[in-house]
Design a protein around this motif. Structure first.
Motif, PDB file in Angstrom:
ATOM      1  N   LEU A   1       0.797   2.005   9.442  1.00 16.62           N
ATOM      2  CA  LEU A   1       0.733   0.950   8.429  1.00 16.62           C
ATOM      3  C   LEU A   1      -0.349  -0.086   8.723  1.00 16.62           C
ATOM      4  CD1 LEU A   1       4.574   0.363   7.957  1.00 16.62           C
ATOM      5  CD2 LEU A   1       3.057   1.747   6.528  1.00 16.62           C
ATOM      6  N   SER A   2      -1.097   0.145   9.819  1.00 15.14           N
ATOM      7  CA  SER A   2      -2.214  -0.742  10.209  1.00 15.14           C
ATOM      8  C   SER A   2      -1.764  -2.184  10.391  1.00 15.14           C
ATOM      9  CB  SER A   2      -3.338  -0.674   9.159  1.00 15.14           C
ATOM     10  OG  SER A   2      -3.810   0.638   9.030  1.00 15.14           O
TER      11      SER A   2
ATOM     12  N   ALA B   1       0.848  -1.197   0.000  1.00 16.39           N
ATOM     13  CA  ALA B   1       0.000   0.000   0.000  1.00 16.39           C
ATOM     14  C   ALA B   1       0.880   1.243   0.000  1.00 16.39           C
ATOM     15  CB  ALA B   1      -0.901   0.006   1.227  1.00 16.39           C
ATOM     16  N   GLU B   2       0.432   2.267  -0.703  1.00 15.20           N
ATOM     17  CA  GLU B   2       1.212   3.503  -0.782  1.00 15.20           C
ATOM     18  C   GLU B   2       1.334   4.149   0.599  1.00 15.20           C
ATOM     19  OE1 GLU B   2       1.172   7.898  -2.943  1.00 15.20           O
ATOM     20  OE2 GLU B   2      -0.367   6.406  -3.431  1.00 15.20           O
ATOM     21  N   VAL B   3       2.560   4.497   0.951  1.00 19.74           N
ATOM     22  CA  VAL B   3       2.823   5.242   2.177  1.00 19.74           C
ATOM     23  C   VAL B   3       2.973   6.708   1.791  1.00 19.74           C
ATOM     24  CG1 VAL B   3       4.341   5.516   4.169  1.00 19.74           C
ATOM     25  CG2 VAL B   3       4.003   3.237   3.153  1.00 19.74           C
ATOM     26  N   SER B   4       2.224   7.575   2.435  1.00 23.27           N
ATOM     27  CA  SER B   4       2.221   8.978   2.028  1.00 23.27           C
ATOM     28  C   SER B   4       3.574   9.630   2.254  1.00 23.27           C
ATOM     29  CB  SER B   4       1.155   9.751   2.809  1.00 23.27           C
ATOM     30  OG  SER B   4       1.549   9.930   4.152  1.00 23.27           O
TER      31      SER B   4
ATOM     32  N   ALA C   1      10.959  -0.967  14.044  1.00 25.44           N
ATOM     33  CA  ALA C   1       9.816  -1.890  14.047  1.00 25.44           C
ATOM     34  C   ALA C   1      10.069  -3.161  13.231  1.00 25.44           C
ATOM     35  CB  ALA C   1       8.555  -1.189  13.545  1.00 25.44           C
ATOM     36  N   GLY C   2      11.328  -3.385  12.826  1.00 19.36           N
ATOM     37  CA  GLY C   2      11.627  -4.567  12.021  1.00 19.36           C
ATOM     38  C   GLY C   2      11.043  -4.502  10.626  1.00 19.36           C
ATOM     39  N   LEU C   3      10.787  -3.297  10.134  1.00 21.09           N
ATOM     40  CA  LEU C   3      10.186  -3.146   8.811  1.00 21.09           C
ATOM     41  C   LEU C   3      11.115  -3.672   7.730  1.00 21.09           C
ATOM     42  CD1 LEU C   3       8.805   0.505   9.029  1.00 21.09           C
ATOM     43  CD2 LEU C   3       7.518  -1.623   9.301  1.00 21.09           C
ATOM     44  N   GLY C   4      10.529  -4.149   6.671  1.00 20.47           N
ATOM     45  CA  GLY C   4      11.301  -4.543   5.502  1.00 20.47           C
ATOM     46  C   GLY C   4      11.302  -6.035   5.288  1.00 20.47           C
TER      47      GLY C   4
END
Length: 303
Positions: free
Chosen positions: A284-285, A23-26, A235-238
């Motif tokens: 990011l829900s 999903a697009e992140v603004s 947050a461990g993103l990616g």
């Protein structure tokens, strides 16, 4: 390990963490994330990527993101550039730090950038040369240093060969990435020490994914070997889009907790970082992936 040791954490969440979000992140959220991470005290925040929007649409707003952030004095905000065209766009946006990338696996490079290792290095050479000539700080990323999803085992000699090549080009720092998170502590340390025979340890960094739950153990082993630059993502993103089932990067907050518990200094405010991790998860829900983002801030345990 001395209690006075400083570990420089390279926060890669805004780029490596967000680039594969479906999903697009603004743009506003990306700017807010970078500003929050800067306020936490990170000395390096990888901001965005000047890759083709056709291939990575999430990074199409790279120039707008860079133009909107509040830069902290002394902090670095490198951007990823894949080629000379990307470098031109980055220079036009006023970038002073860049990162380039390749892999230690021919198979991975072919799937990722449609060429083998040697060709990838030939493509990078003019990019790095131009950046160095323009006075930019250049970081080199090497993927698949402990395993490849397509060829399996990656010989240490292949990693060392790429390290030497990036060093010869003029990269000031080289990050060794376990892209699919298959490495274990003994192998991670041996790989790092082999690379340090060719490039000073002070110019090497480690970058571990946590697919098999080994990232913190690998970091510890490499700290014992002398590394003092570690990549991590809030947050461990990616994750790696080319590796089936590969989970995200090592969470910055979990890493900071470990390092502070070892008596090491990072300059990062842990409670503010945990707040930032919870905030971006809400944006990011999704539920938190890291351990520390799931619990209340507890300063007395942080060391």
């Amino acid at each position: 390990m001395s209690a006075s040791d400083f570990v420089r954490i390279v926060e890669v969440g805004p780029r490596d963490g967000l680039q594969n979000e479906a999903a697009e992140v603004s743009t506003a959220t990306k700017i807010a994330l970078i500003d929050r991470l800067s306020a936490c005290g990170f000395p390096v925040v990888e901001a965005t990527s000047f890759v083709s929007p056709r291939w990575v649409p999430q990074m199409a707003d790279a120039a707008a993101v860079l133009g909107g952030i509040a830069r902290r004095d002394g902090a670095l905000y490198p951007v990823l550039v894949p080629n000379e065209k990307g470098l031109e766009r980055a220079l036009a946006a006023g970038v002073r730090e860049i990162a380039v990338f390749t892999a230690a696996s021919d198979a991975f490079n072919r799937r990722n950038i449609n060429c083998d290792i040697d060709e990838s290095l030939r493509r990078l050479a003019p990019v790095v040369a131009r950046a160095v000539a323009d006075g930019l700080w250049v970081r080199g990323y090497i993927s698949t240093v402990l395993g490849c999803p397509y060829q399996g085992r990656v010989p240490v000699n292949d990693v060392v060969r790429v390290v030497k090549a990036l060093d010869a080009m003029g990269c000031a720092e080289i990050s060794l990435g376990d892209t699919i998170g298959v490495g274990t502590a003994k192998k991670a340390r041996a790989m790092l020490e082999a690379c340090a025979t060719e490039v000073p340890m002070a110019r090497l960094a480690v970058h571990f994914h946590d697919t098999y739950g080994q990232a913190l153990a690998n970091v510890y082993a490499c700290l014992e070997a002398g590394v003092r630059v570690v990549d991590a993502s809030v947050a461990g993103l990616g994750g790696c889009p080319y590796a089936q089932g590969a989970s995200g990067n090592l969470a910055s907050e979990d890493l900071v907790y470990q390092l502070h518990g070892l008596g090491m200094n990072t300059g990062v405010e842990l409670d503010a970082l945990c707040d930032t991790a919870r905030w971006i998860n809400a944006e990011l829900s999704r539920e938190p992936a890291s351990k520390l983002a799931r619990i209340a801030n507890e300063r007395r345990f942080a060391g």
